[in-house]
Design a protein around this motif. Structure first.
Motif, PDB file in Angstrom:
ATOM      1  N   HIS A  67       0.823  -1.214   0.000  1.00 29.53           N
ATOM      2  CA  HIS A  67       0.000   0.000   0.000  1.00 29.53           C
ATOM      3  C   HIS A  67       0.857   1.264   0.000  1.00 29.53           C
ATOM      4  CE1 HIS A  67      -4.062  -1.542   0.117  1.00 29.53           C
ATOM      5  NE2 HIS A  67      -3.684  -2.441   0.997  1.00 29.53           N
ATOM      6  N   GLY A  68       1.649   1.433  -1.044  1.00 32.54           N
ATOM      7  CA  GLY A  68       2.515   2.594  -1.178  1.00 32.54           C
ATOM      8  C   GLY A  68       1.791   3.923  -1.198  1.00 32.54           C
ATOM      9  N   GLU A  69       0.497   3.902  -1.501  1.00 30.91           N
ATOM     10  CA  GLU A  69      -0.278   5.154  -1.470  1.00 30.91           C
ATOM     11  C   GLU A  69      -0.497   5.646  -0.034  1.00 30.91           C
ATOM     12  OE1 GLU A  69      -3.456   1.884  -1.493  1.00 30.91           O
ATOM     13  OE2 GLU A  69      -1.445   2.170  -2.259  1.00 30.91           O
ATOM     14  N   TRP A  70      -0.388   4.740   0.941  1.00 37.33           N
ATOM     15  CA  TRP A  70      -0.548   5.090   2.355  1.00 37.33           C
ATOM     16  C   TRP A  70       0.772   5.000   3.117  1.00 37.33           C
ATOM     17  CZ3 TRP A  70      -4.836   0.918   2.736  1.00 37.33           C
ATOM     18  CH2 TRP A  70      -6.012   1.384   2.161  1.00 37.33           C
ATOM     19  N   ASN A  71       1.610   4.064   2.721  1.00 39.98           N
ATOM     20  CA  ASN A  71       2.845   3.788   3.451  1.00 39.98           C
ATOM     21  C   ASN A  71       4.041   4.243   2.631  1.00 39.98           C
ATOM     22  OD1 ASN A  71       1.562   2.258   5.642  1.00 39.98           O
ATOM     23  ND2 ASN A  71       1.066   0.821   4.020  1.00 39.98           N
ATOM     24  N   TYR A  72       4.702   5.264   3.126  1.00 40.72           N
ATOM     25  CA  TYR A  72       5.849   5.801   2.398  1.00 40.72           C
ATOM     26  C   TYR A  72       6.758   6.551   3.366  1.00 40.72           C
ATOM     27  CZ  TYR A  72       2.801   9.891   2.587  1.00 40.72           C
ATOM     28  OH  TYR A  72       1.975  10.886   3.021  1.00 40.72           O
ATOM     29  N   ALA A  73       7.956   6.826   2.899  1.00 43.87           N
ATOM     30  CA  ALA A  73       8.914   7.635   3.643  1.00 43.87           C
ATOM     31  C   ALA A  73       9.281   8.821   2.764  1.00 43.87           C
ATOM     32  CB  ALA A  73      10.156   6.813   3.977  1.00 43.87           C
TER      33      ALA A  73
END
Length: 88
Positions: A67-73
């Motif tokens: 879920h890169g749309e929610w989880n990112y740095a």
């Protein structure tokens, strides 16, 4: 640091629940030494603020596989000789 700026959430939940949420978040730890600071943010924020594409393009967003749309740095920007972009 976690903030809770959503005014609808603040109006709908009794204050005792805030204390519970803040306490649960503040007690978050990990085996590698993570500590968390938390506070309840009661300020009101402008809704539907559009971040210009030029500003988003300057961010070094590293999306996670899950879920890169929610989880990112977001990697830090260079400090020297770089102007910060303004939101419009």
């Amino acid at each position: 640091m976690h903030d809770f700026p959503d005014p609808k959430f603040l109006k709908a939940v009794p204050y005792g629940v805030y204390r519970t949420i803040v306490k649960l978040i503040a007690e978050t730890t990990s085996t590698t030494g993570l500590t968390v600071k938390v506070r309840l943010d009661r300020r009101k924020y402008q809704k539907r603020l559009k971040v210009p594409d030029e500003v988003l393009e300057q961010l070094k967003i590293q999306r996670h596989d899950f879920h890169g749309e929610w989880n990112y740095a977001i990697a830090p920007r260079k400090k020297a000789g770089r102007k910060s972009a303004q939101l419009g």
